[in-house]
Design a protein around this motif. Structure first.
Motif, PDB file in Angstrom:
ATOM      1  N   LYS A 218       1.606  -0.947  -6.396  1.00 38.24           N
ATOM      2  CA  LYS A 218       2.580  -0.973  -5.312  1.00 38.24           C
ATOM      3  C   LYS A 218       2.714   0.389  -4.633  1.00 38.24           C
ATOM      4  CE  LYS A 218       5.239  -4.575  -7.703  1.00 38.24           C
ATOM      5  NZ  LYS A 218       6.538  -4.923  -8.326  1.00 38.24           N
ATOM      6  N   ASP A 219       2.555   1.448  -5.398  1.00 42.34           N
ATOM      7  CA  ASP A 219       2.655   2.797  -4.848  1.00 42.34           C
ATOM      8  C   ASP A 219       1.242   3.356  -4.682  1.00 42.34           C
ATOM      9  OD1 ASP A 219       3.077   5.420  -4.178  1.00 42.34           O
ATOM     10  OD2 ASP A 219       4.548   5.817  -5.767  1.00 42.34           O
ATOM     11  N   PRO A 220       0.740   3.462  -3.459  1.00 47.76           N
ATOM     12  CA  PRO A 220      -0.634   3.931  -3.256  1.00 47.76           C
ATOM     13  C   PRO A 220      -0.857   5.361  -3.713  1.00 47.76           C
ATOM     14  CG  PRO A 220       0.550   3.788  -1.162  1.00 47.76           C
ATOM     15  CD  PRO A 220       1.416   3.151  -2.184  1.00 47.76           C
ATOM     16  N   THR A 221       0.217   6.146  -3.862  1.00 45.42           N
ATOM     17  CA  THR A 221       0.048   7.520  -4.316  1.00 45.42           C
ATOM     18  C   THR A 221      -0.167   7.606  -5.818  1.00 45.42           C
ATOM     19  OG1 THR A 221       2.439   7.853  -4.638  1.00 45.42           O
ATOM     20  CG2 THR A 221       1.531   8.326  -2.447  1.00 45.42           C
ATOM     21  N   LYS A 222       0.208   6.549  -6.545  1.00 45.68           N
ATOM     22  CA  LYS A 222       0.053   6.546  -8.000  1.00 45.68           C
ATOM     23  C   LYS A 222      -0.990   5.553  -8.483  1.00 45.68           C
ATOM     24  CE  LYS A 222       4.695   8.203  -9.172  1.00 45.68           C
ATOM     25  NZ  LYS A 222       5.913   7.938  -9.967  1.00 45.68           N
ATOM     26  N   GLY A 223      -1.252   4.494  -7.700  1.00 45.73           N
ATOM     27  CA  GLY A 223      -2.206   3.489  -8.123  1.00 45.73           C
ATOM     28  C   GLY A 223      -1.641   2.589  -9.205  1.00 45.73           C
ATOM     29  N   GLU A 224      -2.508   1.823  -9.817  1.00 48.01           N
ATOM     30  CA  GLU A 224      -2.121   0.918 -10.901  1.00 48.01           C
ATOM     31  C   GLU A 224      -2.572   1.540 -12.215  1.00 48.01           C
ATOM     32  OE1 GLU A 224      -2.159  -3.650 -10.605  1.00 48.01           O
ATOM     33  OE2 GLU A 224      -4.021  -3.164 -11.681  1.00 48.01           O
ATOM     34  N   ARG A 225      -1.625   1.834 -13.092  1.00 52.46           N
ATOM     35  CA  ARG A 225      -1.919   2.575 -14.311  1.00 52.46           C
ATOM     36  C   ARG A 225      -1.975   1.674 -15.537  1.00 52.46           C
ATOM     37  NH1 ARG A 225       2.710   6.981 -14.147  1.00 52.46           N
ATOM     38  NH2 ARG A 225       3.857   5.050 -13.730  1.00 52.46           N
ATOM     39  N   TYR A 226      -2.901   1.995 -16.428  1.00 56.47           N
ATOM     40  CA  TYR A 226      -3.051   1.307 -17.707  1.00 56.47           C
ATOM     41  C   TYR A 226      -2.963   2.371 -18.805  1.00 56.47           C
ATOM     42  CZ  TYR A 226      -4.723  -2.593 -14.887  1.00 56.47           C
ATOM     43  OH  TYR A 226      -4.827  -3.606 -13.963  1.00 56.47           O
ATOM     44  N   ILE A 227      -1.984   2.220 -19.686  1.00 56.41           N
ATOM     45  CA  ILE A 227      -1.761   3.188 -20.753  1.00 56.41           C
ATOM     46  C   ILE A 227      -2.433   2.671 -22.024  1.00 56.41           C
ATOM     47  CG2 ILE A 227      -0.016   4.389 -22.117  1.00 56.41           C
ATOM     48  CD1 ILE A 227       1.896   3.990 -19.732  1.00 56.41           C
ATOM     49  N   LEU A 228      -3.323   3.485 -22.587  1.00 53.31           N
ATOM     50  CA  LEU A 228      -4.136   3.075 -23.729  1.00 53.31           C
ATOM     51  C   LEU A 228      -3.853   3.965 -24.933  1.00 53.31           C
ATOM     52  CD1 LEU A 228      -7.550   3.008 -21.777  1.00 53.31           C
ATOM     53  CD2 LEU A 228      -5.841   1.191 -21.866  1.00 53.31           C
ATOM     54  N   THR A 229      -3.672   3.355 -26.091  1.00 59.07           N
ATOM     55  CA  THR A 229      -3.593   4.102 -27.349  1.00 59.07           C
ATOM     56  C   THR A 229      -4.804   3.744 -28.204  1.00 59.07           C
ATOM     57  OG1 THR A 229      -2.292   2.413 -28.510  1.00 59.07           O
ATOM     58  CG2 THR A 229      -1.078   4.067 -27.226  1.00 59.07           C
TER      59      THR A 229
END
Length: 572
Positions: A218-229
């Motif tokens: 939704k925020d083009p400045t941040k993109g779509e994030r995936y947090i991986l452990t």
């Protein structure tokens, strides 16, 4: 993600005619009951590595150490067997995570958010099968160690990887990966922590990676994030029995933008039942708790995905038919002496040759130098900072809110409007491709009170800081800055303190803000409390003025008639 090994051979992934990447190849052999076959480093026939002891005559670690003991022996010289050491640094080993680009590159073009999330999960699971036979421990990176590499793809795009050891105690390996032509970026920090559990040793793989799809969200400045452990690693049989390697415990893939999370359990074998290398898990919505898919299989062989609604089960990833793509690196002669492959070259070669004594000697030289560097920094009052990474600007309202667990992130703005411009910005950080030159040296201020909150600029004038006492050395703008750990260290200086911190100052001159000077603490406290430095000249010293007598009738210059002011005793 970081467990295993990639081939020491460097090769491109494109074929001769520029066609699609060939990523699958048929391999013979089937798994045995209770065990599994993992991919060998060079893509050859699989090796039965879960129960393999590379040197059967050594038995295990304990017997190997006992075999070296003699009356009067120096216990500090007892060496580990070569099958414990992997001939490369942890910074390079992390690249296992990126060695299946055929799983990663199509993801940004998937429109359905659930299918896109499943693509990320598949990519996450695809790297665990890349491993050497037996149990291997990578070389511990030294503080400030750097490793960079790249991948060339048949569509004329390229992926870039830069990493640096940002902390030694506790160890922290920070890394950056980006494919400008495919809107993909990964930032991560790995924080391994060791634990001993009787006949087993564990590496608790703390830290996170954030995979960003820059053309989504939704925020083009941040993109779509995936947090991986990551799962934890266990070495079984270190005291008795055969040594075995396992991944264990839960890891997660979570996307805050879509509200989807994958909970993946890497299952360890029980004493009586179970099998090696098994996984299980679910993909669910965090908002509703609804389970959408179930995961099962072996991370070293075949993994399956089951649609909970329809009951349909399909092959998710087949490690036995996959071929990973090792990264490419610059030749050793082009690398700085603090780059992983050049730094550990002699140690790695001795490990490959199974020369226990030489491997220990070369490894000890590097480790002793690191201790001498730390002692010299402490003696000179210099606080070490990474060359290529900076602290994350997290916290409520921060520009990198939600990324606090990374701790460190690449110290560069990658915001080019085209892939070509982004590639240029990345390569300006540090040399990555053959023939690339790098002249910039990062200047590290001597105190955290300056460096973290108020970095120096090219126009800053340190000579404007006044000397609050008359017994100490005056400061002037001509003094040389304290440099970061050197980008190059001569072979002869590997055992000297001069190899650590470059204090480019005249002989006998004290470093900036000499800790032995009485006013140092006062200056630091004042700067921290009053904000930025004065912009219009030096700070004013009223000490001598206050000794003078005030005039009887001082005139005021701010009134129209400039009449003398009369001082009135309020009690008179």
């Amino acid at each position: 993600m970081v467990i295993g090994i990639v081939s020491g051979r460097r090769r491109a992934t494109s074929n001769a005619n520029g066609g699609p990447v060939e990523v699958h190849h048929q391999r013979t052999g089937s798994s045995t009951k209770g065990g599994s076959r993992g991919s060998s480093a060079d893509g050859s026939d699989p090796i039965e590595d879960d129960t393999l002891v590379v040197e059967p005559d050594q038995g295990n670690v304990l017997s190997h150490i006992i075999s070296q003991l003699r009356p009067g022996a120096d216990l500090s010289r007892v060496v580990l067997p070569t099958f414990i050491l992997e001939p490369r640094s942890m910074l390079e080993r992390i690249t296992n995570f990126m060695c299946h680009p055929e799983m990663l590159l199509p993801i940004p073009q998937i429109d359905d958010p659930v299918e896109r999330f499943l693509g990320v999960v598949k990519f996450y699971l695809s790297g665990w099968h890349i491993r050497p036979p037996g149990v291997k421990k990578p070389l511990n990176p030294i503080l400030g160690e750097v490793f960079s590499c790249y991948w060339d793809f048949p569509d004329n795009t390229r992926a870039y990887y830069i990493s640096e050891q940002t902390s030694h105690h506790p160890p922290k390996s920070s890394y950056f990966y980006m494919v400008p032509g495919h809107h993909i970026r990964v930032d991560g920090t790995l924080k391994p922590r060791s634990k001993f559990l009787g006949n087993s040793a564990a590496s608790m793989m703390e830290g996170i990676a954030i995979l960003t799809l820059q053309n989504r969200g939704k925020d083009p400045t941040k993109g779509e994030r995936y947090i991986l452990t990551q799962p934890n690693m266990y070495a079984r049989g270190i005291l008795f029995g055969k040594m075995k390697y396992e991944l264990g415990d839960h890891s997660y893939v979570r996307c805050p933008e879509t509200g989807l999370v994958a909970d993946i359990e890497f299952k360890t074998k029980g004493w009586v039942s179970g099998t090696y290398n098994a996984i299980g898990g679910t993909v669910r919505s965090e908002e509703t708790g609804e389970v959408l898919y179930e995961l099962s299989g072996l991370w070293s062989e075949e993994m399956f995905l089951r649609d909970v609604k329809t009951g349909h089960k399909e092959m998710f990833f087949n490690a036995t038919k996959s071929k990973h793509s090792p990264p490419l690196t610059r030749p050793l002669e082009e690398q700085e002496e603090r780059e992983s492959q050049r730094l550990w070259a002699k140690t790695a070669q001795a490990v490959k040759d199974r020369n226990h004594e030489l491997a220990t000697d070369e490894k000890t030289k590097i480790e002793e130098t690191q201790r001498e560097e730390a002692a010299l920094r402490a003696n000179e009052g210099v606080e070490w900072h990474p060359r290529l990474f900076r602290r994350v600007r997290g916290g409520p309202g921060g520009s990198e809110e939600g990324e606090e667990d990374l701790e460190w992130i690449i110290n560069a703005q990658i915001d080019g409007k085209t892939p070509e411009r982004q590639a240029a910005q990345i390569m300006a950080i540090y040399p990555i491709i053959p023939g690339q030159k790098f002249e910039k040296r990062i200047v590290i201020p001597p105190r955290a009170s300056f460096s973290e909150s108020r970095p120096q600029t090219a126009n800053s004038n340190d000579g404007n800081l006044i000397n609050l006492g008359s017994d100490g050395p005056s400061t002037d703008a001509s003094r040389a800055p304290v440099q970061a750990l050197p980008t190059k260290t001569s072979a002869d200086s590997i055992s000297t303190k001069a190899s650590s911190v470059s204090l480019e100052q005249g002989q006998g001159e004290k470093p900036p803000l000499d800790p032995n000077h009485g006013s140092t603490v006062e200056i630091q406290t004042m700067l921290a409390a009053t904000g930025d430095r004065a912009k219009d000249g030096p700070l004013i010293d009223f000490h001598d003025d206050l000794k003078k007598s005030l005039p009887a009738n001082p005139k005021r210059a701010d009134t129209e008639d400039s009449q003398d002011d009369v001082f009135v005793d309020a009690q008179g």
